[in-house]
Design a protein around this motif. Structure first.
Motif, PDB file in Angstrom:
ATOM      1  N   GLY A 375     -10.955  -3.410  21.246  1.00 39.21           N
ATOM      2  CA  GLY A 375     -11.123  -2.361  19.969  1.00 39.21           C
ATOM      3  C   GLY A 375     -11.054  -2.503  18.553  1.00 39.21           C
ATOM      4  O   GLY A 375     -11.669  -3.636  18.533  1.00 39.21           O
ATOM      5  N   GLU A 376     -10.845  -1.607  17.766  1.00 37.65           N
ATOM      6  CA  GLU A 376     -10.091  -2.410  16.293  1.00 37.65           C
ATOM      7  C   GLU A 376      -9.970  -3.388  16.162  1.00 37.65           C
ATOM      8  O   GLU A 376      -8.086  -3.522  16.832  1.00 37.65           O
ATOM      9  CB  GLU A 376     -10.429  -0.830  15.728  1.00 37.65           C
ATOM     10  N   ILE A 377     -10.115  -4.077  15.341  1.00 38.10           N
ATOM     11  CA  ILE A 377      -8.782  -5.270  14.939  1.00 38.10           C
ATOM     12  C   ILE A 377      -8.307  -5.109  14.456  1.00 38.10           C
ATOM     13  O   ILE A 377      -9.094  -4.484  12.561  1.00 38.10           O
ATOM     14  CB  ILE A 377      -9.537  -6.200  14.219  1.00 38.10           C
ATOM     15  N   CYS A 378      -6.304  -4.770  13.554  1.00 38.91           N
ATOM     16  CA  CYS A 378      -5.588  -4.776  12.513  1.00 38.91           C
ATOM     17  C   CYS A 378      -5.170  -5.582  12.315  1.00 38.91           C
ATOM     18  O   CYS A 378      -5.326  -6.886  13.634  1.00 38.91           O
ATOM     19  CB  CYS A 378      -5.240  -3.300  13.794  1.00 38.91           C
ATOM     20  N   LEU A 379      -4.911  -6.063  11.373  1.00 39.07           N
ATOM     21  CA  LEU A 379      -3.455  -6.842  10.750  1.00 39.07           C
ATOM     22  C   LEU A 379      -2.573  -6.459  10.058  1.00 39.07           C
ATOM     23  O   LEU A 379      -2.568  -5.360   9.259  1.00 39.07           O
ATOM     24  CB  LEU A 379      -4.343  -7.947  10.301  1.00 39.07           C
ATOM     25  N   ARG A 380      -1.180  -6.828   9.946  1.00 41.63           N
ATOM     26  CA  ARG A 380      -0.387  -6.805   8.933  1.00 41.63           C
ATOM     27  C   ARG A 380       0.510  -7.890   8.453  1.00 41.63           C
ATOM     28  O   ARG A 380       0.477  -8.800   9.365  1.00 41.63           O
ATOM     29  CB  ARG A 380       0.389  -6.074   9.816  1.00 41.63           C
ATOM     30  N   GLY A 381       0.330  -7.902   7.085  1.00 39.72           N
ATOM     31  CA  GLY A 381       1.287  -9.092   7.186  1.00 39.72           C
ATOM     32  C   GLY A 381       1.213  -9.527   5.545  1.00 39.72           C
ATOM     33  O   GLY A 381       1.163  -8.189   4.268  1.00 39.72           O
ATOM     34  N   PHE A 382       1.879 -10.715   4.656  1.00 44.47           N
ATOM     35  CA  PHE A 382       1.991 -10.534   3.455  1.00 44.47           C
ATOM     36  C   PHE A 382       0.815 -10.266   2.644  1.00 44.47           C
ATOM     37  O   PHE A 382       0.631 -10.031   1.038  1.00 44.47           O
ATOM     38  CB  PHE A 382       2.469 -11.886   2.731  1.00 44.47           C
ATOM     39  N   HIS A 383      -0.187 -10.736   3.005  1.00 42.33           N
ATOM     40  CA  HIS A 383      -1.402 -10.811   2.163  1.00 42.33           C
ATOM     41  C   HIS A 383      -1.927  -9.522   2.071  1.00 42.33           C
ATOM     42  O   HIS A 383      -3.209  -9.281   1.807  1.00 42.33           O
ATOM     43  CB  HIS A 383      -2.177 -11.583   2.484  1.00 42.33           C
ATOM     44  N   VAL A 384      -1.712  -8.320   3.079  1.00 39.71           N
ATOM     45  CA  VAL A 384      -2.565  -7.484   3.093  1.00 39.71           C
ATOM     46  C   VAL A 384      -2.508  -6.247   1.688  1.00 39.71           C
ATOM     47  O   VAL A 384      -1.752  -7.245   0.814  1.00 39.71           O
ATOM     48  CB  VAL A 384      -1.569  -5.976   3.509  1.00 39.71           C
ATOM     49  N   MET A 385      -3.623  -6.136   0.953  1.00 43.40           N
ATOM     50  CA  MET A 385      -4.096  -5.723  -0.254  1.00 43.40           C
ATOM     51  C   MET A 385      -2.908  -4.724  -0.909  1.00 43.40           C
ATOM     52  O   MET A 385      -2.386  -4.224   0.022  1.00 43.40           O
ATOM     53  CB  MET A 385      -5.612  -5.304  -0.294  1.00 43.40           C
ATOM     54  N   GLN A 386      -2.690  -4.733  -2.122  1.00 40.26           N
ATOM     55  CA  GLN A 386      -2.349  -3.758  -2.694  1.00 40.26           C
ATOM     56  C   GLN A 386      -2.418  -2.798  -2.808  1.00 40.26           C
ATOM     57  O   GLN A 386      -1.908  -1.100  -2.664  1.00 40.26           O
ATOM     58  CB  GLN A 386      -1.937  -4.349  -4.400  1.00 40.26           C
ATOM     59  N   GLY A 387      -3.661  -2.065  -2.314  1.00 35.14           N
ATOM     60  CA  GLY A 387      -4.635  -0.950  -2.652  1.00 35.14           C
ATOM     61  C   GLY A 387      -6.175  -1.161  -3.096  1.00 35.14           C
ATOM     62  O   GLY A 387      -5.752  -2.451  -3.933  1.00 35.14           O
ATOM     63  N   TYR A 388      -6.333  -0.144  -3.203  1.00 30.79           N
ATOM     64  CA  TYR A 388      -7.705  -0.461  -3.604  1.00 30.79           C
ATOM     65  C   TYR A 388      -7.502   0.720  -4.828  1.00 30.79           C
ATOM     66  O   TYR A 388      -6.675   1.359  -4.556  1.00 30.79           O
ATOM     67  CB  TYR A 388      -8.525   1.020  -2.816  1.00 30.79           C
ATOM     68  N   PHE A 389      -7.744  -0.323  -5.787  1.00 33.02           N
ATOM     69  CA  PHE A 389      -7.670  -0.063  -7.776  1.00 33.02           C
ATOM     70  C   PHE A 389      -8.548   1.662  -7.892  1.00 33.02           C
ATOM     71  O   PHE A 389      -9.355   2.144  -7.584  1.00 33.02           O
ATOM     72  CB  PHE A 389      -9.033  -0.635  -8.190  1.00 33.02           C
ATOM     73  N   GLN A 390      -6.950   2.656  -8.023  1.00 37.92           N
ATOM     74  CA  GLN A 390      -7.446   3.704  -8.708  1.00 37.92           C
ATOM     75  C   GLN A 390      -7.991   4.988  -7.152  1.00 37.92           C
ATOM     76  O   GLN A 390      -8.748   5.530  -7.975  1.00 37.92           O
ATOM     77  CB  GLN A 390      -7.846   4.205  -9.321  1.00 37.92           C
ATOM     78  N   ASP A 391      -7.444   4.294  -6.478  1.00 33.03           N
ATOM     79  CA  ASP A 391      -8.429   5.065  -5.095  1.00 33.03           C
ATOM     80  C   ASP A 391      -7.376   5.454  -3.972  1.00 33.03           C
ATOM     81  O   ASP A 391      -7.175   4.535  -2.705  1.00 33.03           O
ATOM     82  CB  ASP A 391      -9.619   4.703  -4.739  1.00 33.03           C
ATOM     83  N   GLY A 392      -6.339   6.473  -4.294  1.00 29.33           N
ATOM     84  CA  GLY A 392      -5.309   6.024  -2.836  1.00 29.33           C
ATOM     85  C   GLY A 392      -5.753   6.464  -1.742  1.00 29.33           C
ATOM     86  O   GLY A 392      -5.030   6.378  -0.689  1.00 29.33           O
ATOM     87  N   LYS A 393      -6.689   7.588  -1.721  1.00 25.59           N
ATOM     88  CA  LYS A 393      -7.024   8.222  -1.034  1.00 25.59           C
ATOM     89  C   LYS A 393      -7.378   7.004   0.491  1.00 25.59           C
ATOM     90  O   LYS A 393      -7.430   7.440   1.373  1.00 25.59           O
ATOM     91  CB  LYS A 393      -7.769   9.437  -1.285  1.00 25.59           C
ATOM     92  N   ALA A 394      -9.147   6.725  -0.182  1.00 26.68           N
ATOM     93  CA  ALA A 394      -9.415   5.035   0.459  1.00 26.68           C
ATOM     94  C   ALA A 394      -8.754   4.081   1.101  1.00 26.68           C
ATOM     95  O   ALA A 394      -8.492   4.225   2.078  1.00 26.68           O
ATOM     96  CB  ALA A 394     -10.410   4.226  -0.457  1.00 26.68           C
ATOM     97  N   THR A 395      -7.373   4.387   0.128  1.00 23.11           N
ATOM     98  CA  THR A 395      -6.268   3.119   0.505  1.00 23.11           C
ATOM     99  C   THR A 395      -5.411   3.223   1.800  1.00 23.11           C
ATOM    100  O   THR A 395      -5.048   2.991   2.660  1.00 23.11           O
ATOM    101  CB  THR A 395      -5.406   3.015  -0.618  1.00 23.11           C
ATOM    102  N   ALA A 396      -5.169   5.251   1.942  1.00 27.62           N
ATOM    103  CA  ALA A 396      -4.284   5.227   2.836  1.00 27.62           C
ATOM    104  C   ALA A 396      -4.946   5.257   4.551  1.00 27.62           C
ATOM    105  O   ALA A 396      -4.841   5.288   5.176  1.00 27.62           O
ATOM    106  CB  ALA A 396      -3.508   6.787   2.681  1.00 27.62           C
ATOM    107  N   GLU A 397      -6.394   5.871   3.862  1.00 28.21           N
ATOM    108  CA  GLU A 397      -7.200   5.727   4.907  1.00 28.21           C
ATOM    109  C   GLU A 397      -7.796   4.393   5.564  1.00 28.21           C
ATOM    110  O   GLU A 397      -7.643   4.714   7.051  1.00 28.21           O
ATOM    111  CB  GLU A 397      -8.830   6.288   4.851  1.00 28.21           C
ATOM    112  N   THR A 398      -7.173   3.027   4.898  1.00 26.98           N
ATOM    113  CA  THR A 398      -7.584   2.150   5.787  1.00 26.98           C
ATOM    114  C   THR A 398      -6.153   1.397   6.448  1.00 26.98           C
ATOM    115  O   THR A 398      -6.050   0.645   7.223  1.00 26.98           O
ATOM    116  CB  THR A 398      -8.126   1.049   4.378  1.00 26.98           C
ATOM    117  N   ILE A 399      -5.088   1.327   5.649  1.00 27.02           N
ATOM    118  CA  ILE A 399      -3.447   1.041   5.608  1.00 27.02           C
ATOM    119  C   ILE A 399      -2.531   2.110   6.198  1.00 27.02           C
ATOM    120  O   ILE A 399      -2.374   2.728   5.669  1.00 27.02           O
ATOM    121  CB  ILE A 399      -3.562  -0.101   4.271  1.00 27.02           C
ATOM    122  N   ASP A 400      -2.394   2.265   7.332  1.00 29.37           N
ATOM    123  CA  ASP A 400      -1.357   2.677   8.162  1.00 29.37           C
ATOM    124  C   ASP A 400      -0.347   3.049   7.818  1.00 29.37           C
ATOM    125  O   ASP A 400       0.384   2.375   6.921  1.00 29.37           O
ATOM    126  CB  ASP A 400      -2.107   3.144   9.390  1.00 29.37           C
TER     127      ASP A 400
END
Length: 529
Positions: A375-400
């Motif tokens: 299946g799809e590889i997902c990861l969670r932890g201290f190093h997950v990005m703060q988000g995509y710069f000025q792109d909240g929509k794409a951030t929400a689509e990538t980090i649940d």
């Protein structure tokens, strides 16, 4: 002489510079041709850049870009940016002027450090016709020329009116959670997105890497992977700074030159793609060359034959051979093998999650799957990005909502927790080690006046692994030829993105949703899915 690693206290890159200087003193940090910079002298070199940035008005949180190949000034500029409290924005040296300008403009970078010439290309000239209005100063590493505002030496001199104490105070004010870098990575939906990472994330992840790989003070680390990529930047020279090792930058991948440098420069750490090690093993001078300095090899997530790992250990003399997995959105490192893993584990997996990281495999409905299920590889932890710069929509689509980063890569976890990559984003293909995303290439190609519709797929290539094939529907009455479109593309996009093949269609196949059916395209072109 190398020595065992002792973990550092630093939680920001500026603090790391100061701690490494105190700890490693006269050891050489950067060795680049005639340039030698020791750890003790590093802060003054870095603060010279910070002082000039402060003199120009760069504030904490501003962005400053670097567009240059691997060389000493790249590292000093990056650390100077970090110590000024700004975010560093690396730019791929393969990009054309318009591509670089897009990243410079969208990131709001106020200053650009750029090489004057590299591989017979004048970078300031490429940028001149599309320079974003927000870019205040272009600093040439080398000769300034008419299309740069100043050169490296003059820029540093402009900061002499700023006291070093002021630069040190700015560096000491940088917090672990501040953004250290904004790295633009292509996605499946068009233009590259800026990944925001914090200082502590970089240090924590690559301290783990240093410990797993056994990199030590005194190691000599040849960095072939480009500094604009996490493998050359974070797993490269930042790793050296953490360990007290020596950085030896190598600007262009050339298997013959790398092979010769191992003996001449007594290289002990040599990361690279499997093709590097294969070329070394096939080199006619293998048995006559002194490779006894080699100790640590690290390669990517590609599946490789276990016999290659065995031969690297036996014939090239590596004590440690590792494979790892990561992506820009997690700072470049999520999992890694252990130094004592057997050849089959190293070759066929990407290791287990590094400390502080969770890995899981999910189905299409985001439900966790059992060991061995794909299946799809997902990861969670201290190093997950703060988000995509000025792109909240794409951030929400990538980090649940539970903090899991959805990588888009497909794989399995075995009962030991070791990860195996079995597939990747449906449409992505890799050209000579560079990820290519069709949506980005298609967006560029649709600007061609003779193209009505285009779809890009990856096709196998003996030398590059894969190359792009542009499937084109011409506009009515327009003529289009393969060589002409390829030449047009070379003027507008990085070389690795340029389609190597062009196929003309009256219409592209579509699915029930009226979207281009790329599986049907592959079938028509007899390309393996």
């Amino acid at each position: 002489m190398t020595e065992a690693f002792v973990p550092l206290l630093a939680r920001s890159l500026p603090a790391l510079v100061l701690e490494a200087a105190a700890r490693h003193g006269e050891r050489i940090f950067i060795e680049d041709g005639d340039t030698r910079i020791d750890y003790a002298g590093l802060p003054a070199r870095v603060f010279a850049v910070s002082r000039a940035l402060i003199a120009h008005g760069i504030d904490a949180g501003d962005r400053v870009a670097i567009w240059a190949p691997n060389r000493a000034e790249w590292i000093i500029a990056a650390l100077g940016i970090h110590c000024a409290g700004a975010a560093m924005v690396p730019i791929n040296t393969r990009m054309k002027g318009a591509e670089a300008a897009d990243i410079i403009g969208r990131s709001g970078s106020r200053i650009l450090f750029v090489v004057d010439r590299f591989l017979d290309t004048d970078y300031p000239v490429m940028l001149a016709g599309c320079r974003p209005p927000t870019l205040e100063k272009v600093v040439a590493i080398g000769e300034a020329g008419p299309h740069a505002d100043t050169d490296w030496a003059a820029f540093l001199a402009s900061g002499e009116g700023i006291d070093e104490a002021q630069a040190r105070a700015r560096a000491e004010a940088v917090q672990p959670g501040d953004i250290s870098d904004l790295m633009f990575t292509s996605g499946t939906t068009g233009r590259p997105k800026g990944v925001m990472s914090a200082h502590y994330q970089v240090i924590q992840a690559f301290t783990a890497y240093v410990q797993i790989a056994g990199i030590r003070a005194g190691d000599r680390y040849l960095i072939v992977n480009p500094f604009f990529h996490t493998f050359g930047y974070k797993a490269g020279w930042v790793t050296c700074l953490i360990a007290g090792a020596t950085v030896l930058p190598h600007p262009v991948f050339d298997a013959e030159a790398v092979f010769r440098r191992i003996e001449a420069d007594r290289i002990s750490v040599l990361p690279g793609p499997p093709t590097l090690y294969l070329s070394m093993l096939a080199h006619p001078g293998l048995t006559q060359t002194d490779l006894s300095s080699l100790r640590v090899a690290v390669t990517g997530a590609s599946t490789i034959p276990p016999v290659l790992i065995e031969r690297m250990r036996r014939e090239l003399g590596f004590d440690v051979v590792l494979t790892a997995y990561g992506l820009t959105e997690c700072g470049g490192l999520a999992s890694c093998c252990e130094a004592d893993d057997d050849a089959e584990t190293v070759a066929l997996t990407s290791g287990h999650a590094i400390p502080g990281t969770e890995l899981r495999i999910v189905d299409a409905d985001n439900r966790p799957l059992a060991a061995g299920e794909t299946g799809e590889i997902c990861l969670r932890g201290f190093h997950v990005m703060q988000g995509y710069f000025q792109d909240g929509k794409a951030t929400a689509e990538t980090i649940d909502t539970e903090g899991w980063l959805h990588t888009g890569d497909v794989g399995t976890l075995d009962a030991r927790g070791y990860l195996r990559i079995t597939d990747r984003l449906k449409d992505m293909f890799i050209v000579g080690g560079f990820n290519c995303y069709p949506a980005e290439i298609e967006a560029a190609l649709t600007e061609h006046p003779a193209i009505a519709q285009v779809a890009v797929i990856g096709v196998p290539d003996e030398r590059m692994g894969e190359v792009g094939c542009a499937c084109v529907v011409p506009r009515p009455g327009q003529m289009l030829d393969e060589a002409g479109l390829i030449a047009w593309s070379r003027e507008r996009m990085a070389n690795y993105k340029v389609p190597r093949l062009v196929r003309l269609f009256d219409a592209l196949p579509v699915n029930a949703s009226n979207k281009v059916d790329k599986n049907a395209l592959r079938a028509q072109l007899r390309v393996p899915a």
